[in-house]
Design a protein around this motif. Structure first.
Motif, PDB file in Angstrom:
ATOM      1  N   ASP A   1       0.832  -1.263  -0.073  1.00 51.82           N
ATOM      2  CA  ASP A   1      -0.161   0.064   0.041  1.00 51.82           C
ATOM      3  C   ASP A   1       0.862   1.409   0.025  1.00 51.82           C
ATOM      4  OD1 ASP A   1      -2.043  -1.663  -0.046  1.00 51.82           O
ATOM      5  OD2 ASP A   1      -2.663  -1.358   2.131  1.00 51.82           O
ATOM      6  N   ALA A   2       1.944   1.192   0.571  1.00 47.18           N
ATOM      7  CA  ALA A   2       2.839   2.342   0.844  1.00 47.18           C
ATOM      8  C   ALA A   2       3.583   2.613  -0.279  1.00 47.18           C
ATOM      9  CB  ALA A   2       3.917   2.391   2.040  1.00 47.18           C
ATOM     10  N   THR A   3       3.755   1.571  -0.973  1.00 51.19           N
ATOM     11  CA  THR A   3       4.674   1.632  -2.712  1.00 51.19           C
ATOM     12  C   THR A   3       3.397   2.388  -3.483  1.00 51.19           C
ATOM     13  OG1 THR A   3       5.956  -0.115  -2.106  1.00 51.19           O
ATOM     14  CG2 THR A   3       5.626   0.365  -4.350  1.00 51.19           C
ATOM     15  N   ASP A   4       2.385   1.853  -3.440  1.00 49.83           N
ATOM     16  CA  ASP A   4       1.320   2.380  -4.233  1.00 49.83           C
ATOM     17  C   ASP A   4       0.772   3.801  -4.018  1.00 49.83           C
ATOM     18  OD1 ASP A   4       0.864  -0.059  -5.587  1.00 49.83           O
ATOM     19  OD2 ASP A   4      -0.658  -0.818  -4.656  1.00 49.83           O
TER      20      ASP A   4
ATOM     21  N   ALA B   1       4.084 -24.077  -7.266  1.00 48.14           N
ATOM     22  CA  ALA B   1       3.060 -23.158  -6.504  1.00 48.14           C
ATOM     23  C   ALA B   1       3.162 -23.237  -4.826  1.00 48.14           C
ATOM     24  CB  ALA B   1       1.861 -22.975  -7.081  1.00 48.14           C
ATOM     25  N   GLY B   2       4.062 -23.987  -4.277  1.00 51.23           N
ATOM     26  CA  GLY B   2       3.987 -24.155  -3.065  1.00 51.23           C
ATOM     27  C   GLY B   2       4.606 -23.258  -2.123  1.00 51.23           C
ATOM     28  N   ALA B   3       5.758 -22.468  -2.805  1.00 56.26           N
ATOM     29  CA  ALA B   3       6.564 -21.740  -1.922  1.00 56.26           C
ATOM     30  C   ALA B   3       6.046 -20.138  -1.970  1.00 56.26           C
ATOM     31  CB  ALA B   3       8.025 -21.595  -2.763  1.00 56.26           C
ATOM     32  N   ARG B   4       6.202 -19.465  -1.286  1.00 61.44           N
ATOM     33  CA  ARG B   4       5.891 -17.806  -1.052  1.00 61.44           C
ATOM     34  C   ARG B   4       7.033 -16.972  -1.578  1.00 61.44           C
ATOM     35  NH1 ARG B   4       2.256 -17.289   4.558  1.00 61.44           N
ATOM     36  NH2 ARG B   4       1.300 -19.325   4.264  1.00 61.44           N
ATOM     37  N   TRP B   5       6.585 -15.997  -2.143  1.00 66.21           N
ATOM     38  CA  TRP B   5       7.728 -14.784  -2.468  1.00 66.21           C
ATOM     39  C   TRP B   5       8.141 -14.213  -1.380  1.00 66.21           C
ATOM     40  CZ3 TRP B   5       9.046 -13.554  -7.449  1.00 66.21           C
ATOM     41  CH2 TRP B   5       8.132 -14.432  -8.418  1.00 66.21           C
ATOM     42  N   PRO B   6       9.463 -13.997  -1.203  1.00 67.79           N
ATOM     43  CA  PRO B   6       9.645 -13.588   0.063  1.00 67.79           C
ATOM     44  C   PRO B   6       9.588 -12.271   0.132  1.00 67.79           C
ATOM     45  CG  PRO B   6      11.699 -13.915  -1.504  1.00 67.79           C
ATOM     46  CD  PRO B   6      10.325 -14.497  -2.246  1.00 67.79           C
ATOM     47  N   VAL B   7       9.437 -11.238  -0.491  1.00 60.41           N
ATOM     48  CA  VAL B   7       9.282  -9.725  -0.385  1.00 60.41           C
ATOM     49  C   VAL B   7       8.406  -9.247  -1.254  1.00 60.41           C
ATOM     50  CG1 VAL B   7      11.265  -9.213  -1.970  1.00 60.41           C
ATOM     51  CG2 VAL B   7      10.800  -7.802   0.226  1.00 60.41           C
ATOM     52  N   GLU B   8       7.930  -8.284  -1.054  1.00 63.45           N
ATOM     53  CA  GLU B   8       7.072  -7.292  -1.841  1.00 63.45           C
ATOM     54  C   GLU B   8       8.014  -6.439  -2.761  1.00 63.45           C
ATOM     55  OE1 GLU B   8       3.779  -7.136  -2.155  1.00 63.45           O
ATOM     56  OE2 GLU B   8       3.395  -8.692  -0.756  1.00 63.45           O
ATOM     57  N   GLY B   9       7.773  -6.730  -4.113  1.00 57.45           N
ATOM     58  CA  GLY B   9       8.786  -5.995  -5.102  1.00 57.45           C
ATOM     59  C   GLY B   9       8.446  -6.495  -6.531  1.00 57.45           C
ATOM     60  N   ARG B  10       9.353  -6.019  -7.286  1.00 57.82           N
ATOM     61  CA  ARG B  10       9.152  -6.166  -8.622  1.00 57.82           C
ATOM     62  C   ARG B  10      10.257  -6.982  -9.316  1.00 57.82           C
ATOM     63  NH1 ARG B  10      11.923  -2.004 -11.337  1.00 57.82           N
ATOM     64  NH2 ARG B  10      12.462  -0.366  -9.676  1.00 57.82           N
ATOM     65  N   ILE B  11      10.022  -7.680 -10.179  1.00 54.57           N
ATOM     66  CA  ILE B  11      11.096  -8.644 -10.750  1.00 54.57           C
ATOM     67  C   ILE B  11      11.886  -7.695 -11.975  1.00 54.57           C
ATOM     68  CG2 ILE B  11      11.656 -10.478 -12.539  1.00 54.57           C
ATOM     69  CD1 ILE B  11       9.117 -11.952 -11.307  1.00 54.57           C
TER      70      ILE B  11
ATOM     71  N   ALA C   1      18.263   1.901   3.005  1.00 58.58           N
ATOM     72  CA  ALA C   1      18.770   2.889   2.073  1.00 58.58           C
ATOM     73  C   ALA C   1      17.701   2.971   0.995  1.00 58.58           C
ATOM     74  CB  ALA C   1      20.151   2.795   1.607  1.00 58.58           C
ATOM     75  N   ALA C   2      18.139   3.057  -0.134  1.00 59.13           N
ATOM     76  CA  ALA C   2      17.304   3.343  -1.384  1.00 59.13           C
ATOM     77  C   ALA C   2      16.801   1.892  -1.632  1.00 59.13           C
ATOM     78  CB  ALA C   2      18.045   4.166  -2.420  1.00 59.13           C
ATOM     79  N   GLU C   3      15.796   1.892  -2.928  1.00 60.93           N
ATOM     80  CA  GLU C   3      15.524   0.603  -3.427  1.00 60.93           C
ATOM     81  C   GLU C   3      16.490  -0.244  -3.659  1.00 60.93           C
ATOM     82  OE1 GLU C   3      11.773  -0.018  -6.109  1.00 60.93           O
ATOM     83  OE2 GLU C   3      13.477   0.308  -7.285  1.00 60.93           O
ATOM     84  N   SER C   4      16.394  -1.688  -3.087  1.00 61.40           N
ATOM     85  CA  SER C   4      17.761  -2.300  -3.203  1.00 61.40           C
ATOM     86  C   SER C   4      17.210  -3.738  -3.810  1.00 61.40           C
ATOM     87  CB  SER C   4      18.436  -2.681  -1.950  1.00 61.40           C
ATOM     88  OG  SER C   4      17.705  -2.767  -1.047  1.00 61.40           O
TER      89      SER C   4
ATOM     90  N   LEU D   1      14.702  -9.038  -7.470  1.00 62.94           N
ATOM     91  CA  LEU D   1      13.547  -8.374  -7.304  1.00 62.94           C
ATOM     92  C   LEU D   1      13.962  -6.948  -6.505  1.00 62.94           C
ATOM     93  CD1 LEU D   1      11.892 -11.047  -5.349  1.00 62.94           C
ATOM     94  CD2 LEU D   1      10.991 -10.194  -7.330  1.00 62.94           C
ATOM     95  N   ALA D   2      13.581  -6.006  -7.162  1.00 60.30           N
ATOM     96  CA  ALA D   2      13.574  -4.591  -6.401  1.00 60.30           C
ATOM     97  C   ALA D   2      12.553  -4.424  -5.238  1.00 60.30           C
ATOM     98  CB  ALA D   2      13.572  -3.645  -7.558  1.00 60.30           C
ATOM     99  N   ALA D   3      13.018  -4.024  -4.021  1.00 56.08           N
ATOM    100  CA  ALA D   3      12.200  -4.045  -3.090  1.00 56.08           C
ATOM    101  C   ALA D   3      12.343  -2.640  -2.271  1.00 56.08           C
ATOM    102  CB  ALA D   3      12.635  -5.314  -1.984  1.00 56.08           C
ATOM    103  N   ALA D   4      11.548  -2.346  -1.397  1.00 54.66           N
ATOM    104  CA  ALA D   4      11.561  -0.986  -0.750  1.00 54.66           C
ATOM    105  C   ALA D   4      12.507  -1.111   0.250  1.00 54.66           C
ATOM    106  CB  ALA D   4      10.029  -0.707  -0.199  1.00 54.66           C
TER     107      ALA D   4
END
Length: 318
Positions: free
Chosen positions: A20-23, A195-205, A290-293, A223-226
């Motif tokens: 939500d914060a990213t959006d 499809a049994g594993a979860r994405w580890p972070v909110e981000g974009r490929i 720091a910045a998006e990493s 992945l680029a993450a906040a």
């Protein structure tokens, strides 16, 4: 188990808020850009009026002197009269455009203010949820003391051997060998299914598996993450390694069972240590503040990299 589920729920809530914060930040940035564009258009309209305003004012104050008494031939005076009439019409159009641009700029200014207020609310919620999760992680540190001392010692010994390796493959092989020599323990996890594993972070490929690189094809996903984003375990398993490793930075290896290992690198801090048994979705680390990493995600099957995409659930890229 109940405490682990509470951590999973808290991490899931935080990740939703991070999204939500990213959006909200994207909307605020778009609103700022739209307001800036409107203000630039307003400035252009003002400049256009400024260019013709002196002539229009002179014509309004001294029409006879400007058009009739001017020392020019009659045909040029008539042409000047026609120009003056069109100048008045053009000035009226410019004034109307100026008013519209000013109203648009003001409307966008108010919209940008609303978006920034919404962003501030989401950021406040994110801070509160981060603090709540940190409190749970603090209690988890004492909870981890109840785990098997033998299992923890074996995991730490394997991690030490892995730290002496020069490649990820050698590190995983060293851990497997150490585990085989240790007292038999239950498998660290049930393995993986599609499809049994979860994405580890909110981000974009930003780089998919198999993307071309200088030394061949990418063996993982980037992945680029906040900054400061929570990183969760993609599977049920055990943390087999958590330390800086060569050029990977802070690296974590999660043994998921049945020969599957997830590799996560580019982490800012660890929230769970070697030997810790974790569940899918449980918080294990944070991104740097720091910045998006970038977060590098790799899945290995008996030491060999495989495409993780079929094993990750379909809930977006985060």
């Amino acid at each position: 188990a109940a405490l682990a589920e509470a951590r999973i729920a808290a991490a899931a809530a935080l990740r939703r808020t991070e999204a939500d914060a990213t959006d909200a930040a994207d909307r605020a940035r778009a609103a700022d850009q739209a307001e800036q564009a409107a203000r630039e258009a307003l400035a252009r309209h003002r400049a256009a009026i400024a260019a013709i305003l002196p002539a229009a004012l002179r014509l309004a104050l001294y029409p006879d002197e400007t058009l009739i008494a001017a020392p020019v031939p009659p045909d040029q005076a008539l042409a000047g009269l026609a120009v003056a009439q069109s100048l008045g019409a053009r000035l009226a159009q410019q004034i109307a455009a100026l008013r519209a641009a000013r109203e648009a700029a003001e409307t966008l200014r108010r919209a940008a203010g609303r978006e920034h207020a919404a962003l501030a609310q989401v950021e406040a919620r994110e801070t509160a949820e981060q603090q709540a999760l940190d409190r749970q992680l603090t209690s988890a540190a004492s909870e981890a003391k109840t785990e098997s001392a033998a299992a923890k010692a074996a995991a730490e010994a394997a991690a030490r051997l892995a730290g002496e390796a020069t490649t990820i493959r050698d590190a995983i092989a060293a851990m497997d060998q150490a585990a085989a020599r240790a007292t038999p323990e239950p498998a660290p996890g049930p393995g993986l299914v599609p499809a049994g594993a979860r994405w580890p972070v909110e981000g974009r490929i930003v780089k998919p598996f198999g993307a071309p690189e200088e030394d061949g094809a990418a063996t993982g996903i980037t992945l680029a993450a906040a900054p400061g984003a929570v990183v969760t375990s993609p599977c049920h398993g055990r943390i087999a390694f958590a330390a800086p490793f060569r050029s990977y930075g802070n690296l974590m290896i999660l043994a998921c069972g049945n020969g599957y290992d997830f590799v996560l690198s580019g982490l800012g801090r660890f929230d769970a240590g070697v030997g810790r048994t974790v569940r899918a979705g449980e918080p294990v680390a944070r991104m740097a503040g720091a910045a998006e990493s970038p977060l590098y995600l790799e899945l290995r099957r008996r030491g060999e990299p495989v495409d993780p995409m079929p094993f990750l659930n379909a809930r977006g890229s985060g």
